[in-house]
Motif scaffolding. Structure first.
Motif, PDB file in Angstrom:
ATOM      1  N   LEU A 179     -10.590  31.607  15.933  1.00 52.90           N
ATOM      2  CA  LEU A 179      -9.291  31.891  16.537  1.00 52.90           C
ATOM      3  C   LEU A 179      -8.168  31.306  15.690  1.00 52.90           C
ATOM      4  CD1 LEU A 179      -7.539  32.869  18.970  1.00 52.90           C
ATOM      5  CD2 LEU A 179      -7.919  30.608  19.978  1.00 52.90           C
ATOM      6  N   ALA A 180      -8.393  30.112  15.163  1.00 54.79           N
ATOM      7  CA  ALA A 180      -7.360  29.440  14.373  1.00 54.79           C
ATOM      8  C   ALA A 180      -7.252  29.981  12.956  1.00 54.79           C
ATOM      9  CB  ALA A 180      -7.657  27.939  14.333  1.00 54.79           C
ATOM     10  N   GLN A 181      -8.333  30.608  12.444  1.00 53.19           N
ATOM     11  CA  GLN A 181      -8.372  30.985  11.042  1.00 53.19           C
ATOM     12  C   GLN A 181      -8.175  32.471  10.764  1.00 53.19           C
ATOM     13  OE1 GLN A 181      -8.609  28.745   8.517  1.00 53.19           O
ATOM     14  NE2 GLN A 181      -8.543  27.147  10.085  1.00 53.19           N
ATOM     15  N   ARG A 182      -8.522  33.339  11.697  1.00 53.33           N
ATOM     16  CA  ARG A 182      -8.496  34.773  11.418  1.00 53.33           C
ATOM     17  C   ARG A 182      -7.064  35.298  11.342  1.00 53.33           C
ATOM     18  NH1 ARG A 182     -13.587  37.339  12.324  1.00 53.33           N
ATOM     19  NH2 ARG A 182     -15.062  35.937  11.298  1.00 53.33           N
ATOM     20  N   THR A 183      -6.798  36.064  10.284  1.00 53.64           N
ATOM     21  CA  THR A 183      -5.462  36.649  10.096  1.00 53.64           C
ATOM     22  C   THR A 183      -5.599  38.108   9.695  1.00 53.64           C
ATOM     23  OG1 THR A 183      -5.400  36.053   7.743  1.00 53.64           O
ATOM     24  CG2 THR A 183      -4.539  34.434   9.313  1.00 53.64           C
ATOM     25  N   ASP A 184      -4.488  38.839   9.784  1.00 53.89           N
ATOM     26  CA  ASP A 184      -4.497  40.217   9.324  1.00 53.89           C
ATOM     27  C   ASP A 184      -4.297  40.251   7.806  1.00 53.89           C
ATOM     28  OD1 ASP A 184      -1.788  39.799   8.803  1.00 53.89           O
ATOM     29  OD2 ASP A 184      -1.122  40.832  10.623  1.00 53.89           O
ATOM     30  N   ALA A 185      -4.204  41.459   7.262  1.00 51.98           N
ATOM     31  CA  ALA A 185      -4.087  41.604   5.802  1.00 51.98           C
ATOM     32  C   ALA A 185      -2.848  40.916   5.251  1.00 51.98           C
ATOM     33  CB  ALA A 185      -4.071  43.090   5.436  1.00 51.98           C
ATOM     34  N   GLY A 186      -1.813  40.769   6.074  1.00 49.47           N
ATOM     35  CA  GLY A 186      -0.584  40.122   5.623  1.00 49.47           C
ATOM     36  C   GLY A 186      -0.574  38.632   5.807  1.00 49.47           C
ATOM     37  N   GLY A 187      -1.668  38.070   6.317  1.00 46.57           N
ATOM     38  CA  GLY A 187      -1.751  36.625   6.522  1.00 46.57           C
ATOM     39  C   GLY A 187      -1.231  36.147   7.855  1.00 46.57           C
ATOM     40  N   THR A 188      -0.850  37.075   8.736  1.00 47.81           N
ATOM     41  CA  THR A 188      -0.370  36.704  10.069  1.00 47.81           C
ATOM     42  C   THR A 188      -1.561  36.502  11.010  1.00 47.81           C
ATOM     43  OG1 THR A 188       1.644  38.018   9.765  1.00 47.81           O
ATOM     44  CG2 THR A 188       1.047  37.411  12.030  1.00 47.81           C
ATOM     45  N   PRO A 189      -1.619  35.383  11.728  1.00 43.75           N
ATOM     46  CA  PRO A 189      -2.743  35.157  12.650  1.00 43.75           C
ATOM     47  C   PRO A 189      -2.862  36.286  13.669  1.00 43.75           C
ATOM     48  CG  PRO A 189      -1.450  33.159  12.375  1.00 43.75           C
ATOM     49  CD  PRO A 189      -0.667  34.252  11.714  1.00 43.75           C
ATOM     50  N   TRP A 190      -4.096  36.669  13.961  1.00 47.35           N
ATOM     51  CA  TRP A 190      -4.307  37.669  15.001  1.00 47.35           C
ATOM     52  C   TRP A 190      -3.726  37.184  16.320  1.00 47.35           C
ATOM     53  CZ3 TRP A 190     -10.130  38.744  13.646  1.00 47.35           C
ATOM     54  CH2 TRP A 190     -10.187  39.649  12.588  1.00 47.35           C
ATOM     55  N   LEU A 191      -3.967  35.910  16.611  1.00 46.29           N
ATOM     56  CA  LEU A 191      -3.445  35.320  17.844  1.00 46.29           C
ATOM     57  C   LEU A 191      -2.836  33.962  17.530  1.00 46.29           C
ATOM     58  CD1 LEU A 191      -6.355  36.080  20.369  1.00 46.29           C
ATOM     59  CD2 LEU A 191      -4.151  37.247  20.208  1.00 46.29           C
ATOM     60  N   LEU A 192      -1.618  33.732  17.987  1.00 44.74           N
ATOM     61  CA  LEU A 192      -0.987  32.423  17.842  1.00 44.74           C
ATOM     62  C   LEU A 192      -1.590  31.475  18.861  1.00 44.74           C
ATOM     63  CD1 LEU A 192       2.748  33.538  17.489  1.00 44.74           C
ATOM     64  CD2 LEU A 192       1.192  32.852  15.648  1.00 44.74           C
ATOM     65  N   SER A 193      -2.007  30.297  18.394  1.00 42.09           N
ATOM     66  CA  SER A 193      -2.592  29.321  19.313  1.00 42.09           C
ATOM     67  C   SER A 193      -2.114  27.923  18.915  1.00 42.09           C
ATOM     68  CB  SER A 193      -4.116  29.423  19.312  1.00 42.09           C
ATOM     69  OG  SER A 193      -4.640  29.288  17.999  1.00 42.09           O
ATOM     70  N   ASN A 194      -3.017  27.089  18.350  1.00 42.53           N
ATOM     71  CA  ASN A 194      -2.611  25.750  17.940  1.00 42.53           C
ATOM     72  C   ASN A 194      -1.525  25.815  16.872  1.00 42.53           C
ATOM     73  OD1 ASN A 194      -4.558  24.247  19.533  1.00 42.53           O
ATOM     74  ND2 ASN A 194      -6.103  25.064  18.155  1.00 42.53           N
ATOM     75  N   GLU A 195      -0.664  24.806  16.864  1.00 42.18           N
ATOM     76  CA  GLU A 195       0.426  24.793  15.891  1.00 42.18           C
ATOM     77  C   GLU A 195       0.751  23.371  15.459  1.00 42.18           C
ATOM     78  OE1 GLU A 195       5.081  26.322  15.405  1.00 42.18           O
ATOM     79  OE2 GLU A 195       4.081  26.337  17.364  1.00 42.18           O
ATOM     80  N   ILE A 196       0.817  23.183  14.150  1.00 41.95           N
ATOM     81  CA  ILE A 196       1.309  21.927  13.577  1.00 41.95           C
ATOM     82  C   ILE A 196       2.347  22.326  12.539  1.00 41.95           C
ATOM     83  CG2 ILE A 196       0.748  19.826  12.313  1.00 41.95           C
ATOM     84  CD1 ILE A 196      -2.068  20.004  13.355  1.00 41.95           C
ATOM     85  N   SER A 197       3.605  22.118  12.864  1.00 36.18           N
ATOM     86  CA  SER A 197       4.679  22.541  11.970  1.00 36.18           C
ATOM     87  C   SER A 197       5.879  21.637  12.142  1.00 36.18           C
ATOM     88  CB  SER A 197       5.073  23.994  12.271  1.00 36.18           C
ATOM     89  OG  SER A 197       5.678  24.089  13.552  1.00 36.18           O
ATOM     90  N   ALA A 198       6.925  21.931  11.376  1.00 39.97           N
ATOM     91  CA  ALA A 198       8.163  21.149  11.481  1.00 39.97           C
ATOM     92  C   ALA A 198       8.789  21.293  12.861  1.00 39.97           C
ATOM     93  CB  ALA A 198       9.142  21.598  10.396  1.00 39.97           C
ATOM     94  N   GLU A 199       8.522  22.440  13.512  1.00 36.44           N
ATOM     95  CA  GLU A 199       9.105  22.683  14.840  1.00 36.44           C
ATOM     96  C   GLU A 199       8.409  21.883  15.939  1.00 36.44           C
ATOM     97  OE1 GLU A 199       8.419  25.192  12.672  1.00 36.44           O
ATOM     98  OE2 GLU A 199      10.545  25.361  12.106  1.00 36.44           O
ATOM     99  N   GLY A 200       7.154  21.467  15.683  1.00 38.63           N
ATOM    100  CA  GLY A 200       6.440  20.708  16.706  1.00 38.63           C
ATOM    101  C   GLY A 200       4.940  20.802  16.543  1.00 38.63           C
ATOM    102  N   ARG A 201       4.238  20.114  17.423  1.00 31.62           N
ATOM    103  CA  ARG A 201       2.779  20.109  17.415  1.00 31.62           C
ATOM    104  C   ARG A 201       2.272  20.618  18.760  1.00 31.62           C
ATOM    105  NH1 ARG A 201       0.468  16.463  13.709  1.00 31.62           N
ATOM    106  NH2 ARG A 201      -1.202  15.980  15.164  1.00 31.62           N
ATOM    107  N   ASN A 202       1.301  21.509  18.723  1.00 30.52           N
ATOM    108  CA  ASN A 202       0.695  22.032  19.942  1.00 30.52           C
ATOM    109  C   ASN A 202      -0.794  22.207  19.687  1.00 30.52           C
ATOM    110  OD1 ASN A 202      -0.163  23.302  22.237  1.00 30.52           O
ATOM    111  ND2 ASN A 202       1.115  25.122  22.012  1.00 30.52           N
ATOM    112  N   LEU A 203      -1.591  21.249  20.152  1.00 32.37           N
ATOM    113  CA  LEU A 203      -3.034  21.293  19.982  1.00 32.37           C
ATOM    114  C   LEU A 203      -3.736  21.464  21.326  1.00 32.37           C
ATOM    115  CD1 LEU A 203      -3.477  18.453  17.332  1.00 32.37           C
ATOM    116  CD2 LEU A 203      -3.360  20.910  16.942  1.00 32.37           C
TER     117      LEU A 203
END
Length: 247
Positions: A179-203
């Motif tokens: 779920l965390a690793q699979r992306t489409d051909a453009g590199g966009t995740p199939w499903l947004l889930s966990n997030e670690i970024s400048a905007e925040g953390r969501n695990l």
């Protein structure tokens, strides 16, 4: 007189066995929706026919399905385009369709009749173009229920295989990683889930998956120990030449 007493005792035991069989045959095999979503189960007479391990398995399944439903809520919130693929009126209707499919053992139409690991593989493939959230959650639930013998409530007449439940825990881990690793051909995740970024953390997604894995692993250990102790008790009886009680 002793013969008559023995006959009466045999009739009483036979009657009790018959009552037990009839009672077990009337026990439900599936938990109701309200019990799952509330994480509370009302006391029922059928619990008399559950061992400690059976009760633990029943509560574990209830809590695991509840966790999957929470994951579905969170995934639909972050990926609203998915429920819109169903053509249903709103997200609540889409959720109810998944609940019904899981609880009433009705495969989702968009999965082409696939269930458990076949449905999970398809839902996480590039070929699948439907509502990926609903398909993913349904497939995980179906896989868990299959590993538990196709039931969500368990009694002394049921047999749970600890190896299958162990395998289900490993499948959950793999599905969480995919779920965390699979992306489409453009590199966009199939499903947004966990997030670690400048905007925040969501695990929180990983936390919920971790709870499911922990429950499954604990149940595996409990079942292994139950069957091991049965073997140990039998071996002890042979070792110490203990006769088994007859009354």
């Amino acid at each position: 007189m002793p013969v008559l007493g023995l006959s009466r005792r045999g009739s009483w035991v036979s009657g009790l066995l018959l009552f037990s069989v009839l009672a077990l045959s009337g026990c439900s095999t599936r938990q109701d929706h309200q019990s799952i979503i509330s994480n509370q189960s009302p006391i029922k007479p059928s619990e008399f026919f559950q061992s400690h391990a059976d009760r633990m398995a029943t509560l574990g399944m209830r809590n695991n399905l509840n966790s999957l439903y929470r994951l579905m809520d969170k995934l639909y919130l972050r990926n609203p385009r998915e429920w819109r693929k169903t053509g249903l009126a709103d997200v609540q209707t889409a959720k109810r369709a998944v609940h019904r499919a899981i609880e009433q053992d009705q495969p989702l139409p968009q999965l082409g009749g696939r269930t458990d690991i076949a449905a999970l593989s398809y839902a996480l493939s590039a070929e699948y173009q439907g509502d990926r959230v609903g398909a993913f959650i349904y497939a995980l639930a179906s896989m868990l229920i299959t590993a538990h013998g196709g039931r969500t409530e368990y009694y002394m007449s049921d047999t749970l295989d600890p190896q299958f439940i162990h395998n289900a825990a490993r499948n959950i881990e793999k599905a969480s990683w995919m779920l965390a690793q699979r992306t489409d051909a453009g590199g966009t995740p199939w499903l947004l889930s966990n997030e670690i970024s400048a905007e925040g953390r969501n695990l929180s997604y990983a936390v919920e998956f971790g709870k499911i894995v922990a429950r499954l692993d604990l149940l595996t250990d409990v079942l292994d120990e139950r069957y091991r102790r049965m073997g140990v008790s039998y071996a002890q009886g042979l070792l110490f030449m203990n006769f088994l009680p007859v009354q």
